[in-house]
Write a protein that holds these residues in place. Sequence first.
Motif, PDB file in Angstrom:
ATOM      1  N   LEU A 428       6.297  30.730  56.167  1.00  0.00           N
ATOM      2  CA  LEU A 428       7.722  31.066  56.165  1.00  0.00           C
ATOM      3  C   LEU A 428       8.189  31.593  54.809  1.00  0.00           C
ATOM      4  O   LEU A 428       9.041  31.004  54.169  1.00  0.00           O
ATOM      5  N   PRO A 429       7.614  32.681  54.317  1.00  0.00           N
ATOM      6  CA  PRO A 429       8.171  33.248  53.085  1.00  0.00           C
ATOM      7  C   PRO A 429       9.542  33.861  53.375  1.00  0.00           C
ATOM      8  O   PRO A 429       9.829  34.248  54.512  1.00  0.00           O
ATOM      9  N   PRO A 430      10.401  33.943  52.369  1.00  0.00           N
ATOM     10  CA  PRO A 430      11.749  34.463  52.625  1.00  0.00           C
ATOM     11  C   PRO A 430      11.742  35.976  52.866  1.00  0.00           C
ATOM     12  O   PRO A 430      10.788  36.678  52.529  1.00  0.00           O
ATOM     13  N   GLY A 431      12.846  36.471  53.450  1.00  0.00           N
ATOM     14  CA  GLY A 431      13.039  37.901  53.632  1.00  0.00           C
ATOM     15  C   GLY A 431      12.706  38.357  55.020  1.00  0.00           C
ATOM     16  O   GLY A 431      11.960  37.730  55.750  1.00  0.00           O
ATOM     17  N   GLY A 432      13.284  39.501  55.425  1.00  0.00           N
ATOM     18  CA  GLY A 432      13.002  40.078  56.719  1.00  0.00           C
ATOM     19  C   GLY A 432      13.868  39.486  57.807  1.00  0.00           C
ATOM     20  O   GLY A 432      14.571  38.496  57.627  1.00  0.00           O
ATOM     21  N   GLU A 433      13.808  40.089  58.988  1.00  0.00           N
ATOM     22  CA  GLU A 433      14.573  39.638  60.137  1.00  0.00           C
ATOM     23  C   GLU A 433      13.686  38.796  61.040  1.00  0.00           C
ATOM     24  O   GLU A 433      12.529  39.147  61.295  1.00  0.00           O
ATOM     25  N   PRO A 434      14.185  37.656  61.534  1.00  0.00           N
ATOM     26  CA  PRO A 434      13.387  36.856  62.472  1.00  0.00           C
ATOM     27  C   PRO A 434      13.153  37.618  63.771  1.00  0.00           C
ATOM     28  O   PRO A 434      13.891  38.565  64.093  1.00  0.00           O
ATOM     29  N   PRO A 435      12.162  37.258  64.532  1.00  0.00           N
ATOM     30  CA  PRO A 435      11.857  37.989  65.770  1.00  0.00           C
ATOM     31  C   PRO A 435      12.904  37.740  66.845  1.00  0.00           C
ATOM     32  O   PRO A 435      13.693  36.799  66.766  1.00  0.00           O
ATOM     33  N   ASP A 436      12.899  38.618  67.840  1.00  0.00           N
ATOM     34  CA  ASP A 436      13.788  38.435  68.986  1.00  0.00           C
ATOM     35  C   ASP A 436      13.309  37.272  69.842  1.00  0.00           C
ATOM     36  O   ASP A 436      12.122  36.913  69.864  1.00  0.00           O
ATOM     37  N   THR A 437      14.267  36.713  70.587  1.00  0.00           N
ATOM     38  CA  THR A 437      13.922  35.662  71.539  1.00  0.00           C
ATOM     39  C   THR A 437      13.022  36.240  72.626  1.00  0.00           C
ATOM     40  O   THR A 437      13.305  37.336  73.149  1.00  0.00           O
ATOM     41  N   PRO A 438      11.916  35.564  72.965  1.00  0.00           N
ATOM     42  CA  PRO A 438      11.028  36.077  74.023  1.00  0.00           C
ATOM     43  C   PRO A 438      11.798  36.316  75.318  1.00  0.00           C
ATOM     44  O   PRO A 438      12.665  35.524  75.705  1.00  0.00           O
ATOM     45  N   GLU A 439      11.478  37.412  75.987  1.00  0.00           N
ATOM     46  CA  GLU A 439      12.136  37.763  77.246  1.00  0.00           C
ATOM     47  C   GLU A 439      11.225  37.467  78.426  1.00  0.00           C
ATOM     48  O   GLU A 439      10.007  37.340  78.284  1.00  0.00           O
ATOM     49  N   GLY A 440      11.866  37.394  79.601  1.00  0.00           N
ATOM     50  CA  GLY A 440      11.112  37.211  80.840  1.00  0.00           C
ATOM     51  C   GLY A 440      10.457  35.848  80.967  1.00  0.00           C
ATOM     52  O   GLY A 440       9.450  35.705  81.678  1.00  0.00           O
ATOM     53  N   PHE A 441      11.039  34.835  80.333  1.00  0.00           N
ATOM     54  CA  PHE A 441      10.426  33.503  80.374  1.00  0.00           C
ATOM     55  C   PHE A 441      10.601  32.893  81.769  1.00  0.00           C
ATOM     56  O   PHE A 441      11.702  32.875  82.320  1.00  0.00           O
ATOM     57  N   ALA A 452       2.550  26.729  85.187  1.00  0.00           N
ATOM     58  CA  ALA A 452       2.146  27.941  84.488  1.00  0.00           C
ATOM     59  C   ALA A 452       3.393  28.611  83.918  1.00  0.00           C
ATOM     60  O   ALA A 452       4.320  28.956  84.661  1.00  0.00           O
ATOM     61  N   LEU A 453       3.429  28.784  82.601  1.00  0.00           N
ATOM     62  CA  LEU A 453       4.545  29.425  81.911  1.00  0.00           C
ATOM     63  C   LEU A 453       4.125  30.834  81.494  1.00  0.00           C
ATOM     64  O   LEU A 453       2.960  31.065  81.127  1.00  0.00           O
ATOM     65  N   SER A 454       5.072  31.752  81.493  1.00  0.00           N
ATOM     66  CA  SER A 454       4.777  33.117  81.049  1.00  0.00           C
ATOM     67  C   SER A 454       6.039  33.750  80.497  1.00  0.00           C
ATOM     68  O   SER A 454       7.162  33.317  80.779  1.00  0.00           O
ATOM     69  N   TRP A 455       5.839  34.795  79.668  1.00  0.00           N
ATOM     70  CA  TRP A 455       6.935  35.570  79.098  1.00  0.00           C
ATOM     71  C   TRP A 455       6.412  36.981  78.836  1.00  0.00           C
ATOM     72  O   TRP A 455       5.201  37.245  78.901  1.00  0.00           O
ATOM     73  N   ASP A 456       7.314  37.884  78.587  1.00  0.00           N
ATOM     74  CA  ASP A 456       6.909  39.269  78.356  1.00  0.00           C
ATOM     75  C   ASP A 456       6.052  39.364  77.099  1.00  0.00           C
ATOM     76  O   ASP A 456       6.243  38.619  76.129  1.00  0.00           O
ATOM     77  N   GLU A 457       5.116  40.309  77.136  1.00  0.00           N
ATOM     78  CA  GLU A 457       4.262  40.513  75.973  1.00  0.00           C
ATOM     79  C   GLU A 457       5.099  40.925  74.759  1.00  0.00           C
ATOM     80  O   GLU A 457       6.087  41.643  74.873  1.00  0.00           O
ATOM     81  N   ILE A 458       4.657  40.457  73.592  1.00  0.00           N
ATOM     82  CA  ILE A 458       5.328  40.787  72.332  1.00  0.00           C
ATOM     83  C   ILE A 458       4.450  41.769  71.573  1.00  0.00           C
ATOM     84  O   ILE A 458       3.255  41.518  71.356  1.00  0.00           O
ATOM     85  N   TYR A 501      11.490  23.463  80.204  1.00  0.00           N
ATOM     86  CA  TYR A 501      10.696  24.192  79.230  1.00  0.00           C
ATOM     87  C   TYR A 501      11.566  25.216  78.514  1.00  0.00           C
ATOM     88  O   TYR A 501      12.506  25.783  79.089  1.00  0.00           O
ATOM     89  N   ARG A 502      11.202  25.464  77.255  1.00  0.00           N
ATOM     90  CA  ARG A 502      11.832  26.532  76.494  1.00  0.00           C
ATOM     91  C   ARG A 502      10.816  27.039  75.471  1.00  0.00           C
ATOM     92  O   ARG A 502       9.869  26.321  75.111  1.00  0.00           O
ATOM     93  N   VAL A 503      10.987  28.265  74.991  1.00  0.00           N
ATOM     94  CA  VAL A 503      10.107  28.820  73.963  1.00  0.00           C
ATOM     95  C   VAL A 503      10.959  29.544  72.934  1.00  0.00           C
ATOM     96  O   VAL A 503      12.104  29.928  73.193  1.00  0.00           O
ATOM     97  N   ARG A 504      10.383  29.705  71.758  1.00  0.00           N
ATOM     98  CA  ARG A 504      10.986  30.559  70.742  1.00  0.00           C
ATOM     99  C   ARG A 504       9.869  31.177  69.920  1.00  0.00           C
ATOM    100  O   ARG A 504       8.741  30.692  69.899  1.00  0.00           O
TER     101      ARG A 504
END
Length: 873
Positions: A428-441, A452-458, A501-504
């Motif tokens: 976790l170095p500083p700087g930059g924008e965090p990623p978007d929340t995974p879609e299609g969960f 079975a859990l799934s989400w859109d490919e990143i 369930y939840r993911v980030r």
Amino acid sequence: MNRLDILRPTRLALLGWLALLGSWVGVSDVEATRYVPVSDATLTEQSELIVEARVAALELAPGSLPAVEYRLDVRRVIKGARVYDTVRVRIPGGVRDDGVAFLALGMPRFAVGDEVLFFLQPTGDGAYVPTGLMLGTFQLLEVDGRQVAVRDLAGSEAVPAPGTTYVPPDGVRDHRRFQTWLSELVVGHEHVVDYFVPIVGERPSLQTRANLMVSSSLPPPLGCGDTGGHNVRWFAFDLGQTVSWYRNGVLSTIGEPETATALDDAVTAWNDAFADSRISLASGGTTGADGGMTISDGINAVLFGDPNNRLPGTFDTTGILALGGPWFHCTLRDFDGIEYHEAIEADIVLQDGVESFFDASADPQAAAVELFAHEIGHTLGFGHSGESESLMWPHIHDDGRGASFHVHDIAGIEALYAPLPPGPSNPLPPGGEPPDTPEGFSAIVTVDKLVALSWDEIADDTVRVHIERSTNASVYAVLGSLIAENAFTDADVGPGDTYYYRVRAESSAGMSDYTDPVEISVPVAPPPAAPTNLRAAPLAADRIRLIWQDNADDELVYRIDVDSGNGFVELPVILQADTETVDLTGLTASTSIRARVRAEHLEASSEPSNVVAATTHASDAGCDFSDQTLCLLGGRFAVEVEWVDPADGIAAPAAAVPSTDNTGSFWFFDSANRELIVKMLDGGGINGHAWVFFGGLSNVEITLTVTDTETGETRTYVNPPGQQCGDSDILAFQIHEIPIDPPDPTTPVVLPYGSSLDDCGDDSLHTCLGGRFRVSVRSRDQFNGGAEGSAGAVRETADTGSFWFFGPDNVELVVKVLDGTGINGNHWVFWGALSRVEYWVTVVDTLLGTEKVYYNPPGELCGGSDIQAFSGN
């Protein structure tokens, strides 16, 4: 989960189990685990069962907590009733199928084929756990030409009992002398200990591979396999998360609020131990969650009173005091260029009777803080320090210091949890924008009841996705973390339970928001079909055979319940699917039991079968059951059959098949093809004699011999070749004085007529033979005013069924359907009777819809056959 011994000027005792957790850079070698020796007499007294056995199999034990379950083939029972041939022994520590591990250093490990001597206590669910864990397990070996019992205490060190300075050494025991000494002790005769023997050369060291401070490289369920040999740490701290600890109540000796304060103080001590530490703990108060050490429930809990009976026995100056450790993944995750196992949850359990430890302390509050802090250290990934002033020293100091950290403790924290300077390896170095929340969960339940859990490919393959689960939609636990993958399977789920369930996502710039929670419930499969037509056949003074009809096609095992006078108890034996017979052994003479059986799969158990009662033979019963001998009427009468093969004229003994105390059958050519049925009744209350009945399903020549083992008197009955009539003899053996006023026979049980079935199947009034022919019987009793009823049906084999008129233990008729299409193009029907009442046998060909009815007039005992019965189309 570590053993911690209690060391103070006047008191020394064992504290808990050693966990499979990591050592650390810059810390002294881990010192041997210490224990207070327990005498063999005390070990015997504390054990409910002592067996000599052979390890037949090992597997991952059922339940969420990883443990290895050994199936032992019992050779000898030294203490405890033997009503089974196998015992399941569960030893904590192992790796689940989903790669989640909870391993214990110092726990004994055995291989298939090992000969063992185990001192055991019940777990409450049909399995057993060794008394005193490693202290209650011995391996039987050949050493210097003799058989010895050896206990593996490698990695452990004995220390004096309270108030003493002498430590008795643990020696090698001569197996036979030790066995004799234990057997005498069990019946109240304690003799001088004379079974220790000198062994020339190096003493055998057993299972030393289990004494590990890193994950085991043994294959699952014993270890992590190729990913073994690594330390454990919490990656949650790197994500800015806090690990909260909860408690299920109070410690009565310390009282409220001191118990909460002790846990709070221990948590605070770890947070403050190193100024720049990543460790972030919190005390969350009380919890109703009590699944610790049984399931991964998402709660880091301190459980008082051992609510799930995970610790054998009770603490009483010696023994186990506490158990603590983390759940972790066998998969590896990189931190600063080093691979670790990721800790995902932790539990601490305090033993029953732990109050007595604090009662003896001059400062119970400080002792509790030290105890909690030490156990929390194990859950963080720290083992025992070799420095006596360290918090992680394997003895409690109990001198009022509480949670006091030494330079060796700080070195461990710095190695695992100190912050790193910014760089490519820093998560976790500083700087930059965090990623978007995974879609299609999304989440689905698979056909094998996993989630079975799934989400859109990143697109960015450096982004890590963290998967979390909750059972109450509020408190979530991390299940795992994945890079460059978009699917995860949760195997640690139970039928009928609901999960959230939840993911980030996480990148070098930080964390995304969570997805919306997904709720999913795991359905419960219907239970297997219940077994029916259970019968019990006493075979000897120590043995009863159970026979039943398997009606399920989805069962995994069969379970047996036995009632010997105090209610039904499940026997600790598992029978494989499709089993239809088992012998209960190790019983005592003239013992009456009731029994029932159940089919079971992973999710449910069937309704129990009908209950049967049986009594073992008296100790002086003269009949010896064998493959060719039936023992009837309490083992007094021996029944044997010889048949003559019409092909070559050679006589041979028939094979005996027991059914009840008064009924059995014989086969000549094939075990699935019953040829003769025999029944004996005690007619002493009517005419003073034992009665003999037999009916044939074959027209070969047979000789039936019945022997009264009390008098030596015999009766012989011959069926000539070409006949199938059978016979009866109600004056066979005089066994009582003839009563002056004989009572009337028992009124028969009359069953209602049953409706026909839509297809070929078994129920209480029908049996399906040859997979195609539905057979039923209707009777009219001319001896009881013409009472009519449908006979009860029992499937004996795929081709043979039996029927009863007056009671399920009194077989009256046997019907057999054979496939003779290869000879004359037809299916053949045979029936043989043990009764002279009027009856009708109805056979329906469910494939073609045709029906045959065979009539037996009143007074006739012959039975019959029809080899033109049904076309073979």
